[in-house]
Design a protein around this motif. Structure first.
Motif, mmCIF file in Angstrom:
data_model
loop_
_atom_site.group_PDB
_atom_site.id
_atom_site.type_symbol
_atom_site.label_atom_id
_atom_site.label_comp_id
_atom_site.label_asym_id
_atom_site.label_seq_id
_atom_site.Cartn_x
_atom_site.Cartn_y
_atom_site.Cartn_z
ATOM 1 N N GLN A 66 -1.629 -5.524 12.095
ATOM 2 C CA GLN A 66 -3.039 -5.328 11.759
ATOM 3 C C GLN A 66 -3.287 -4.128 10.855
ATOM 4 O OE1 GLN A 66 -5.983 -6.261 14.805
ATOM 5 N NE2 GLN A 66 -4.343 -6.922 16.169
ATOM 6 N N LYS A 67 -2.287 -3.775 10.057
ATOM 7 C CA LYS A 67 -2.516 -2.776 9.021
ATOM 8 C C LYS A 67 -3.375 -3.414 7.932
ATOM 9 C CE LYS A 67 -0.228 0.579 6.008
ATOM 10 N NZ LYS A 67 1.055 1.216 5.611
ATOM 11 N N PRO A 68 -4.437 -2.753 7.497
ATOM 12 C CA PRO A 68 -5.297 -3.350 6.461
ATOM 13 C C PRO A 68 -4.507 -3.633 5.188
ATOM 14 C CG PRO A 68 -6.353 -1.445 7.459
ATOM 15 C CD PRO A 68 -4.937 -1.443 7.942
ATOM 16 N N ILE A 69 -4.752 -4.773 4.603
ATOM 17 C CA ILE A 69 -4.010 -5.148 3.406
ATOM 18 C C ILE A 69 -4.300 -4.178 2.264
ATOM 19 C CG2 ILE A 69 -5.770 -6.747 2.489
ATOM 20 C CD1 ILE A 69 -3.304 -8.605 1.811
ATOM 21 N N GLN A 70 -5.506 -3.590 2.274
ATOM 22 C CA GLN A 70 -5.843 -2.615 1.230
ATOM 23 C C GLN A 70 -4.969 -1.367 1.347
ATOM 24 O OE1 GLN A 70 -8.008 -4.065 3.315
ATOM 25 N NE2 GLN A 70 -9.677 -4.987 2.142
ATOM 26 N N HIS A 71 -4.561 -1.016 2.558
ATOM 27 C CA HIS A 71 -3.674 0.129 2.740
ATOM 28 C C HIS A 71 -2.223 -0.234 2.415
ATOM 29 C CE1 HIS A 71 -6.500 2.591 5.601
ATOM 30 N NE2 HIS A 71 -6.915 2.549 4.342
ATOM 31 N N ILE A 72 -1.873 -1.474 2.600
ATOM 32 C CA ILE A 72 -0.511 -1.902 2.248
ATOM 33 C C ILE A 72 -0.292 -1.750 0.748
ATOM 34 C CG2 ILE A 72 1.075 -3.877 2.164
ATOM 35 C CD1 ILE A 72 -0.294 -4.894 4.735
ATOM 36 N N PHE A 73 -1.289 -2.145 -0.030
ATOM 37 C CA PHE A 73 -1.172 -2.083 -1.489
ATOM 38 C C PHE A 73 -1.913 -0.886 -2.091
ATOM 39 C CE2 PHE A 73 -0.484 -6.615 -0.522
ATOM 40 C CZ PHE A 73 0.753 -6.789 -1.138
ATOM 41 N N ASN A 74 -2.558 -0.077 -1.230
ATOM 42 C CA ASN A 74 -3.262 1.143 -1.652
ATOM 43 C C ASN A 74 -4.360 0.888 -2.671
ATOM 44 O OD1 ASN A 74 -0.113 2.520 -1.243
ATOM 45 N ND2 ASN A 74 -1.851 3.251 -0.066
ATOM 46 N N ARG A 75 -4.998 -0.254 -2.584
ATOM 47 C CA ARG A 75 -6.148 -0.487 -3.452
ATOM 48 C C ARG A 75 -7.068 -1.542 -2.851
ATOM 49 N NH1 ARG A 75 -1.863 -1.507 -6.739
ATOM 50 N NH2 ARG A 75 -1.119 -3.644 -6.933
#
Length: 279
Positions: A66-75
């Motif tokens: 459940q890590k936000p996808i925006q944090h995975i790709f940093n945008r």
């Protein structure tokens, strides 16, 4: 490896955590980020393969936690623009886009407008206004040096010239100057509402930008409104994103401070979500 098989894997593994529509959206986000492809590409070329199955596996593992996808790709994407985000900034929400749209529709388009964005985070509100209202003079304020550093990177990437101020608004006795628009999306989630917050928000987004004490949930709104009442120019406007459960209380607060007109507006999900006030 066939990307179609990866799509099936995403839906199967993520559906117990997200609904199927969300799982599909997460896959399409990854498809764009990792392969530079769209859903149409996959429909037209069902035999598409990937040369980076390990990266796909790592992303799926992070999403399963459940890590936000925006944090995975940093945008993240907001109002048609790309913003860098990290653990020090909130991920921009669609309802905040509605607030920005309301501001743009409410101010003159042909004269300079002085705008202050309080609690700017990644800068999504203020920087979008700077892009959409190119004659405006925008100042971004935040207590967090890390958030302001990210906002500065986003300003450079978007090619806008704005001012930055690091300040704890709760300790401020006055604002730097007079503004035509003051906008804020401050912390507004009460401690009692934490049970409604999903793990991907609770575990990965900055709590100082999210939560307030139950005993005084409008603390930021009161302080900012008091400052705005003194520092708004004639015909100036104060905009807020608000807690959906406290719309009535917000209108009462703004009226008690002296604002003669306050409009309470719902978002697309029919939640009380934003206010516009004038003196």
């Amino acid at each position: 490896m066939l990307i179609k098989l990866l799509q099936d894997q995403f839906i199967t593994q993520l559906t117990p955590i997200y609904d199927e529509v969300e799982a599909q959206q997460l896959f399409l986000f990854c498809l764009a980020e990792l392969e530079g492809k769209t859903r149409i590409d996959l429909v037209m070329q069902p035999e598409l393969t990937t040369t980076q199955p390990k990266e796909w596996t790592l992303v799926l593992e992070a999403l399963s936690n459940q890590k936000p996808i925006q944090h995975i790709f940093n945008r993240a994407y907001f109002y048609g623009y790309t913003f860098q985000v990290n653990e020090h900034t909130l991920i921009p929400r669609p309802e905040t886009e509605e607030l920005v749209e309301w501001i743009i529709a409410s101010v003159p388009q042909d004269i300079p407008v002085r705008i202050l964005d309080i609690g700017t985070g990644s800068g999504c509100i203020g920087l979008t206004l700077a892009k959409e209202l190119p004659q405006s003079q925008v100042t971004l304020l935040d207590i967090s040096a890390e958030a302001l550093a990210m906002a500065k990177e986003n300003a450079i990437a978007l090619g806008v010239d704005v001012a930055f101020v690091q300040q704890d608004i709760l300790t401020a006795t006055e604002l730097m100057e007079t503004y035509d628009v003051i906008v804020s999306n401050p912390p507004y989630i009460r401690q009692l509402e934490k049970i409604e917050i999903k793990k991907n928000v609770m575990d990965y987004e900055p709590h100082t930008a999210l939560f307030v004490e139950d005993s005084d949930p409008l603390i930021f709104y009161r302080k900012i409104a008091q400052l705005a009442y003194v520092n708004l120019a004639p015909q100036g406007q104060l905009f807020y994103e608000i807690n959906q459960y406290l719309g009535k209380e917000m209108v009462e607060l703004l009226t008690s401070i002296g604002f003669s007109q306050t409009v309470l507006r719902q978002d697309l999900l029919q939640n009380d979500r934003m206010t516009k006030s004038s003196i």
